[in-house]
Motif scaffolding. Structure first.
Motif, PDB file in Angstrom:
ATOM      1  N   PHE A 144     -21.448  15.983 -19.186  1.00 61.41           N
ATOM      2  CA  PHE A 144     -22.030  16.395 -17.396  1.00 61.41           C
ATOM      3  C   PHE A 144     -21.319  15.534 -17.127  1.00 61.41           C
ATOM      4  CE2 PHE A 144     -25.343  18.410 -20.562  1.00 61.41           C
ATOM      5  CZ  PHE A 144     -25.204  19.029 -20.476  1.00 61.41           C
ATOM      6  N   PRO A 145     -21.185  15.098 -16.005  1.00 57.09           N
ATOM      7  CA  PRO A 145     -21.141  13.612 -15.157  1.00 57.09           C
ATOM      8  C   PRO A 145     -22.170  13.343 -14.738  1.00 57.09           C
ATOM      9  CG  PRO A 145     -20.535  16.097 -14.025  1.00 57.09           C
ATOM     10  CD  PRO A 145     -20.954  16.178 -14.964  1.00 57.09           C
ATOM     11  N   LYS A 146     -22.607  12.843 -16.007  1.00 58.01           N
ATOM     12  CA  LYS A 146     -24.085  11.756 -15.707  1.00 58.01           C
ATOM     13  C   LYS A 146     -23.987  10.639 -16.701  1.00 58.01           C
ATOM     14  CE  LYS A 146     -26.669  15.438 -13.911  1.00 58.01           C
ATOM     15  NZ  LYS A 146     -28.005  15.717 -13.512  1.00 58.01           N
ATOM     16  N   PRO A 192     -20.874   6.816 -16.253  1.00 59.16           N
ATOM     17  CA  PRO A 192     -20.926   7.784 -16.661  1.00 59.16           C
ATOM     18  C   PRO A 192     -20.083   8.470 -18.142  1.00 59.16           C
ATOM     19  CG  PRO A 192     -19.623   7.477 -14.454  1.00 59.16           C
ATOM     20  CD  PRO A 192     -20.922   5.845 -15.212  1.00 59.16           C
TER      21      PRO A 192
ATOM     22  N   ILE B 316     -18.797  23.001 -17.689  1.00 55.42           N
ATOM     23  CA  ILE B 316     -20.019  21.834 -17.404  1.00 55.42           C
ATOM     24  C   ILE B 316     -21.039  23.041 -17.610  1.00 55.42           C
ATOM     25  CG2 ILE B 316     -21.840  20.879 -15.550  1.00 55.42           C
ATOM     26  CD1 ILE B 316     -19.293  19.043 -16.247  1.00 55.42           C
ATOM     27  N   ALA B 319     -21.566  24.036 -20.939  1.00 57.80           N
ATOM     28  CA  ALA B 319     -21.987  22.393 -21.686  1.00 57.80           C
ATOM     29  C   ALA B 319     -24.010  22.426 -21.306  1.00 57.80           C
ATOM     30  CB  ALA B 319     -21.931  20.785 -21.076  1.00 57.80           C
ATOM     31  N   HIS B 334     -27.008  20.611 -13.970  1.00 52.36           N
ATOM     32  CA  HIS B 334     -25.905  20.079 -13.477  1.00 52.36           C
ATOM     33  C   HIS B 334     -25.000  20.745 -12.183  1.00 52.36           C
ATOM     34  CE1 HIS B 334     -26.758  17.473 -16.833  1.00 52.36           C
ATOM     35  NE2 HIS B 334     -27.361  18.926 -17.646  1.00 52.36           N
ATOM     36  N   LEU B 338     -23.402  18.557  -8.507  1.00 50.89           N
ATOM     37  CA  LEU B 338     -22.206  18.739  -8.260  1.00 50.89           C
ATOM     38  C   LEU B 338     -21.582  19.694  -6.679  1.00 50.89           C
ATOM     39  CD1 LEU B 338     -20.465  19.129 -12.130  1.00 50.89           C
ATOM     40  CD2 LEU B 338     -20.725  16.613 -10.041  1.00 50.89           C
ATOM     41  N   TRP B 432     -26.792   9.648  -9.817  1.00 46.28           N
ATOM     42  CA  TRP B 432     -26.709  10.218 -11.771  1.00 46.28           C
ATOM     43  C   TRP B 432     -27.536  10.521 -12.288  1.00 46.28           C
ATOM     44  CZ3 TRP B 432     -22.354  10.401 -12.475  1.00 46.28           C
ATOM     45  CH2 TRP B 432     -21.354  10.057 -11.998  1.00 46.28           C
TER      46      TRP B 432
END
Ligand SMILES: Nc1ncnc2c1ncn2[C@@H]1O[C@H](COP(=O)(O)OP(=O)(O)OP(=O)(O)O)[C@@H](O)[C@H]1O
Ligand SMILES: [Mg+2]
Lengths: 299, 432
Positions: A144-146, A192, B316, B319, B334, B338, B432
């Motif tokens: 995940f972009p976290k 990230p 994403i 996932a 998620h 974005l 984040w």
């Protein structure tokens, strides 16, 4: 021979020489008995006490069949390796086992896949607990972009696996440690996950999967971007996990399949060609196609 | 060296041979891009230059200094200081008296009329306000700055030329002579035009302000935003993430795309027919304007939001689903983070369009001449672009600069809106 084939030739020879150096050199001596034209599965596809029991699974992308009549059992406490040339349907089969193919619009799955007395493909099945039970590591690392922490904490959090922050922290740390990533990322848990290297991302995804404690783990080429040390770490992890759980691993490394798996299934262009114990597949393959593949004579 | 290598030209030579052509095409494309940017910047510059150069003078207004004697005999002959008496008193008389004192030589009726017309009719209202606020003024004599008439304002600002024949001017020669005298005595001055920012519309340019239209626009946009933002987002998320792919959904999609291309005036007609005629909502109200503009912007927001959702990599979603998240959780935790920046861009484009839209508002009566500042979404109101249209259509010379000034205000509003959106977007991007 065409030009292209001529160019390709030298590397083929190198492959074969590599194959020769493997410890299973005597496979050249044994002669496979089932001819290449036979596309029925040979070998022991079923086991006495299966964890997942697949019967006549067919998968179509649109009208194009990707898997034909796959009947295969996944045993308890077993690691089963899927091998086969690129595009033969290994990932497709893996994705059937946790209904991941639902996300592909044109994909249609028939046949029955039984787990705990229920058919996975049954419309009444709730995919949320199913996917919590059957975890998956995807072929392409997809963090995940976290933050690194969030990547692993997400699963346990949505399933309510941790009572408080302390427990959640513990899950994150143990998952990272088990995949051998802890030392590398312990100072950058808030960065990230996408900023990690390819191999680190792959291990992050494995850690994310085992964080929710699945009973069956589907691993699609989990070590494709890992160095031998990290690979060893993951293989040890798989050894530990399989004392309780079942693991299905897709791999292009025959050494890896030989090292970690108990049984091996060989796929070829949408057909399940041969299933057997890893020992038997790599030493006495029955099907000509299997022998071609593992001796590097494929193509 | 084997046969293979000698029979073929070396790859590097082939690469080198193709290089000049590749470099050339890259150069050509770069220069085309640069030229297009320069051209568009030029247009933008010309646009801003003409608007600002025409409009900035409207932010100032000529005032005249008068010595006003707040005469009790004129304002409150009975000495009751009663509010009703004070509010209906003859404040125009005070102005006339002080003007006469400045120019005692003016005696004829006709000349007096000319003299009095130098000062704005709004001056009397200002005096009244002062007295109402502070009745103690009565009986005193004070120096007061009051606005001049728009024609005088234009002359002082140099927009009206003095050397045209008298017959072609609004101001007579004698009036100009008086003004020159006043200027010599430093009784005329340019001051910040507060009225322009706090007043509603007016027939008198020097009293006309943008605040009414600005409030009308704000109320209208609030209604638009409240409706189109959640509905647009929900529709986009549903269509993109949840909807089964079937004929019905295809039909809806096609229709949304078609709606985006419907001329805005049609939405105005719809609003007129449905909200005003059928549902009897008040005419000229920001509520109806907002509803109509919400209809108009919805397709834009939906299409842009779907684009933003589509651009989130499917891996994403996989996932999230792979660890057992429900579709809702995957989307909420998620996909949306974005997609939100892109979705907000869609909202901004939609809102900017709504802000600049005139045609549908004309249909629902937001084009009326409205002096009062709207105080809620049901009050009659007009909107900034409609105000610009109205002023541009007015014959008075002074409305020309006010039209440009109103455009500056509209653009300023747009910039503020965009800045807000950018700040919001930045905030979401770093979560984040
Ligand atoms: N989303 C899709 N849409 C259409 N066809 C697909 C899709 N995914 C896979 N296929 C097709 O299904 C066949 C099997 O693909 P699959 O991904 O299962 O191969 P694989 O055995 O995992 O290969 P690899 O080792 O390269 O990962 C291929 O021919 C592929 O082109
Ligand atoms: Mg694959």
């Amino acid at each position: 021979m065409t030009d292209i084939a001529k160019i390709a030739q030298p590397s083929n020879q190198i492959e074969r020489r590599k194959g020769d150096r493997r410890k299973h050199t005597r496979i050249h001596l044994s002669r496979a008995t089932v001819s290449r034209d036979n596309r029925r599965t040979v070998g022991e596809a079923t086991v006495s006490d299966p964890r997942i029991h697949c019967t006549d699974v067919n998968v179509f992308y649109g009208d194009k069949p990707a898997l034909r009549n796959v009947t295969l059992d996944i045993g308890c406490q077993e690691i089963i390796a899927m091998i086969g040339p690129s595009g033969c349907g290994k990932s497709t089969f893996l994705r059937c086992l946790n209904r991941m193919n639902d996300t592909i619009e044109c994909c249609r799955v028939t046949g029955s896949i039984m787990i705990d007395g229920q058919d996975i493909n049954d419309k009444s099945i709730d995919v949320v607990p199913l996917r919590a039970k059957i975890g998956m590591v995807f072929q392409k690392p997809n963090p995940f972009p976290k933050s690194v922490y969030e990547n692993i904490a997400f699963g346990p959090r949505i399933h309510g696996l941790a009572k408080d922050k302390v427990e959640l922290d513990e899950i994150v740390v143990t998952s990272l440690k088990r995949t051998g990533l802890w030392e590398e990322v312990k100072d950058r848990l808030d960065q990230p996950g996408t900023s990690l290297s390819g191999g680190q991302q792959q291990r992050l995804c494995i850690a994310r999967t085992i964080a929710v404690n699945p009973e069956v783990i589907l691993m699609d080429e989990p070590c494709s971007a890992l160095d031998p040390i990290a690979t060893t770490k993951i293989e040890e992890l798989m050894d530990q996990l399989c004392t309780d759980y079942s693991i299905v691993i897709v791999t292009h490394s025959m050494q890896q399949a030989a090292r970690v798996s108990h049984r091996t299934a060989y796929f070829h262009l949408g057909d399940l060609i041969e299933v057997g114990t890893t020992e038997q597949i790599f030493t006495k393959p029955v099907h000509q196609l299997t022998e071609d593949y593992i001796t590097g004579r494929f193509g | 060296m084997n046969k293979l290598a000698s029979s073929r030209p070396k790859t590097i030579d082939q690469v080198k041979a193709s290089l000049p052509k590749r470099h050339l095409s890259e150069k050509v494309f770069r220069s085309i891009g640069l030229i297009s940017i320069i051209i568009s910047l030029m247009f933008l510059f010309v646009l801003f230059y003409t608007i600002v150069s025409k409009g900035y003078t409207a932010f100032q207004q000529t005032f005249i200094q008068l010595e006003v004697n707040f005469d009790e005999r004129l304002l409150d002959p009975e000495g009751t200081r009663h509010r009703d008496a004070l509010s209906t008193a003859d404040y125009g008389g005070l102005i006339k008296a002080s003007l006469s004192k400045l120019f005692p030589e003016v005696t004829t009726r006709n000349e007096k009329r000319l003299l009095y017309s130098l000062v704005s009719t709004g001056a009397a209202y200002q005096l009244r306000e002062r007295v109402m606020d502070n009745p103690a003024l009565i009986g005193q004599t004070q120096q007061v700055w009051v606005p001049v008439d728009d024609e005088v304002d234009m002359l002082i600002k140099g927009h009206t030329l003095r050397d045209v024949p008298e017959a072609e001017r609004r101001l007579r020669d004698v009036q100009i002579a008086w003004l020159d005298q006043l200027e010599a005595k430093e009784k005329l001055a340019l001051k910040f035009n507060t009225a322009f920012f706090i007043n509603g519309d007016s027939r008198e340019p020097e009293l006309a302000g943008i605040w009414g239209a600005l409030m009308g626009s704000i109320y209208t946009l609030i209604v638009t935003l409240i409706l189109s933002f959640p509905i647009g987002f929900a529709t986009a998320v549903y269509l993109e993430e949840f909807a089964p792919k079937n004929k019905w959904i295809d039909l809806i999609e096609v229709n949304i795309n078609n709606l985006a291309a419907v001329p805005s005036i049609i939405f105005g007609l719809l609003g007129l027919a449905v909200f005003i005629n059928f549902m009897s909502f008040p005419r000229s109200a920001p509520l109806v304007g907002g509803l109509v503009l919400a209809f108009m912007t919805l397709p834009t927001i939906i299409i842009a939001s779907r684009g933003a959702l589509k651009s989130v990599p499917p891996s994403i979603r996989e996932a999230a689903l792979g660890v057992g998240a429900s579709t809702m959780q995957a989307v909420y935790f998620h996909v949306l983070p974005l997609a939100i920046p892109g979705m907000l861009t869609g909202v901004i484009i939609g809102m900017a369009r709504a802000l600049g839209e005139t045609a549908p508002l004309l249909m629902i009566g937001m084009v009326a001449f409205i002096v009062d500042i709207p105080s809620n979404i049901l009050d009659p109101a007009t909107a900034l672009p409609v105000q610009i249209f109205l002023w541009a259509d007015s014959p008075e010379r002074a409305f020309v600069e006010r039209t440009s000034a109103a455009i500056i205000v509209l653009l300023g509003f747009l910039f503020v809106m965009n800045a807000l959106a950018i700040i919001l977007r930045k905030k979401f991007e770093h979560r984040w």
